[in-house]
Design a protein around this motif. Sequence first.
Motif, mmCIF file in Angstrom:
data_model
loop_
_atom_site.group_PDB
_atom_site.id
_atom_site.type_symbol
_atom_site.label_atom_id
_atom_site.label_comp_id
_atom_site.label_asym_id
_atom_site.label_seq_id
_atom_site.Cartn_x
_atom_site.Cartn_y
_atom_site.Cartn_z
ATOM 1 N N GLY A 1 -11.673 130.844 25.652
ATOM 2 C CA GLY A 1 -12.053 131.960 26.389
ATOM 3 C C GLY A 1 -13.308 131.967 26.884
ATOM 4 N N SER A 2 -13.840 132.994 27.573
ATOM 5 C CA SER A 2 -15.000 133.334 27.838
ATOM 6 C C SER A 2 -15.838 133.873 26.598
ATOM 7 N N GLU A 3 -17.312 133.598 26.621
ATOM 8 C CA GLU A 3 -18.045 134.007 25.633
ATOM 9 C C GLU A 3 -18.117 135.549 25.794
ATOM 10 N N GLY A 4 -18.187 136.288 24.693
ATOM 11 C CA GLY A 4 -17.999 137.694 24.629
ATOM 12 C C GLY A 4 -16.318 138.241 24.605
ATOM 13 N N ARG A 5 -15.826 137.939 25.518
ATOM 14 C CA ARG A 5 -14.437 138.502 25.862
ATOM 15 C C ARG A 5 -13.546 137.813 25.251
ATOM 16 N N GLY A 6 -13.505 136.401 25.070
ATOM 17 C CA GLY A 6 -12.480 135.690 24.473
ATOM 18 C C GLY A 6 -11.368 135.434 25.465
ATOM 19 N N VAL A 7 -10.344 135.067 24.724
ATOM 20 C CA VAL A 7 -9.159 134.765 25.247
ATOM 21 C C VAL A 7 -8.463 136.167 25.700
ATOM 22 N N GLY A 8 -7.916 136.114 26.959
ATOM 23 C CA GLY A 8 -7.487 137.493 27.356
ATOM 24 C C GLY A 8 -6.182 137.760 26.696
ATOM 25 N N ARG A 9 -5.653 139.295 26.724
ATOM 26 C CA ARG A 9 -4.571 139.737 25.908
ATOM 27 C C ARG A 9 -3.452 138.957 26.353
ATOM 28 N N LEU A 10 -3.184 139.107 27.835
ATOM 29 C CA LEU A 10 -1.954 138.634 28.173
ATOM 30 C C LEU A 10 -1.839 136.957 28.042
ATOM 31 N N VAL A 11 -2.731 136.356 27.909
ATOM 32 C CA VAL A 11 -2.603 134.769 27.757
ATOM 33 C C VAL A 11 -2.509 134.739 26.404
ATOM 34 N N ARG A 12 -3.083 135.364 25.353
ATOM 35 C CA ARG A 12 -3.133 135.433 24.098
ATOM 36 C C ARG A 12 -1.503 135.599 23.594
ATOM 37 N N GLU A 13 -1.058 136.688 24.229
ATOM 38 C CA GLU A 13 0.360 136.957 23.987
ATOM 39 C C GLU A 13 1.401 135.742 24.270
ATOM 40 N N ARG A 14 0.898 135.061 25.091
ATOM 41 C CA ARG A 14 1.763 133.731 25.503
ATOM 42 C C ARG A 14 1.668 132.713 24.552
ATOM 43 N N CYS A 15 0.715 132.635 23.645
ATOM 44 C CA CYS A 15 0.288 131.231 23.044
ATOM 45 C C CYS A 15 1.163 131.425 21.654
ATOM 46 N N ASP A 16 1.084 130.067 21.105
ATOM 47 C CA ASP A 16 2.204 130.058 19.784
ATOM 48 C C ASP A 16 1.305 130.604 18.631
ATOM 49 N N GLY A 17 -0.008 130.752 18.673
ATOM 50 C CA GLY A 17 -0.694 130.921 17.365
ATOM 51 C C GLY A 17 -2.117 130.840 17.810
ATOM 52 N N ALA A 18 -3.262 131.016 17.010
ATOM 53 C CA ALA A 18 -4.555 131.204 16.978
ATOM 54 C C ALA A 18 -5.027 130.063 15.956
ATOM 55 N N LEU A 19 -6.051 129.505 16.630
ATOM 56 C CA LEU A 19 -7.089 128.660 15.739
ATOM 57 C C LEU A 19 -8.378 129.337 15.797
ATOM 58 N N ALA A 20 -8.826 129.010 14.314
ATOM 59 C CA ALA A 20 -10.390 129.441 14.038
ATOM 60 C C ALA A 20 -11.128 128.665 13.451
ATOM 61 N N ILE A 21 -12.715 128.725 13.762
ATOM 62 C CA ILE A 21 -13.640 127.755 13.194
ATOM 63 C C ILE A 21 -14.352 128.694 12.356
ATOM 64 N N PRO A 22 -14.536 128.216 10.945
ATOM 65 C CA PRO A 22 -15.075 128.980 10.012
ATOM 66 C C PRO A 22 -16.649 129.284 10.596
ATOM 67 N N MET A 23 -17.353 130.446 10.091
ATOM 68 C CA MET A 23 -18.521 130.802 10.325
ATOM 69 C C MET A 23 -19.148 131.235 9.288
ATOM 70 N N LEU A 24 -20.188 130.458 8.815
ATOM 71 C CA LEU A 24 -20.835 130.922 7.619
ATOM 72 C C LEU A 24 -22.225 131.586 7.720
ATOM 73 N N GLY A 25 -22.676 131.437 8.865
ATOM 74 C CA GLY A 25 -24.148 132.166 9.198
ATOM 75 C C GLY A 25 -23.695 133.571 9.804
ATOM 76 N N LYS A 26 -25.103 134.065 10.402
ATOM 77 C CA LYS A 26 -25.054 135.409 10.478
ATOM 78 C C LYS A 26 -24.351 135.569 12.253
ATOM 79 N N VAL A 27 -24.276 134.853 12.919
ATOM 80 C CA VAL A 27 -23.875 134.717 14.192
ATOM 81 C C VAL A 27 -22.263 135.018 14.242
ATOM 82 N N GLU A 28 -21.788 135.793 15.276
ATOM 83 C CA GLU A 28 -20.453 135.894 15.172
ATOM 84 C C GLU A 28 -19.494 134.844 15.740
ATOM 85 N N SER A 29 -20.136 134.114 16.520
ATOM 86 C CA SER A 29 -19.263 133.010 17.230
ATOM 87 C C SER A 29 -20.228 131.998 17.692
#
Length: 264
Positions: free
Chosen positions: A216-244
């Motif tokens: 998705g776009s930076e800030g908004r991320g993946v849109g709600r309707l698109v996310r609802e159609r997906c089979d799941g979500a993947l995350a990248i671990p973040m250890l620093g102070k920035v959010e993404s």
Amino acid sequence: MSPSFCPRRSAVAEWLYGRHAVVEALRAGRRKVARVLLSDSLKEGKGSAENTISEIEKEARRLQVSVERVPPARLDALTRVGRHHQGVAAEVSPFQYNSLAEVAALCKAQGPRALALLLDAVQDPQNFGVLLRSSEAAGVTAVVMLDRRQVEVTPAVVNASAGAVEHLNVCLVNNLPRAVEALQEAGLWVYALQAEEGAALYTEADLKGALGVVVGSEGRGVGRLVRERCDGALAIPMLGKVESLNAAVAGSIVLYEALRQRTG
């Protein structure tokens, strides 16, 4: 015409610029190249830049495309990017997009090797170019993206991708949730790249089979309707102070994890 596909078939020629963009356009052969212009200030030599110029001239001869030497100011005026043209430009036909039906059929034919990147409103040309370059290098089957609120394949994007997009299947759709469903019907499991409760760490998810990744776009991320159609979500671990992470960096990381799992 499919309601989820909005083709671009403009007849207006474009000026590609940059050494890698032009040589890859010639190599790929998907566009008609009318002529190549080289700055008359380019000097002979044996470095990597000179080798690329030699490749451009070689590919142009192979395709019987005329090569002209012109003053740098002519290239400045045609490309309007200052010296970013690197002394090279080519007049080409517009980029031709694939239909969603073509992409779905290609993914289905590739079976477990299919790998699709879906982009939900990525607007920065540099980010888009980096994602395209990573996609080509990682063996992505196709890139699917929204036909609005999204940068398209412009000369700036071709340059940012170092010409990699010339070798990719790229599809514009006017309904991204429907595109997700079409790829799922073709056998892909589609995951949103998004940090959320319950998201699987990208290194722990099974990415070896037919796969679609939505960035998705930076800030908004993946849109709600698109996310609802997906089979799941993947995350990248973040250890620093920035959010993404930057969208292009995050998408590239996951594409290369999929490549690692498939070739490891």
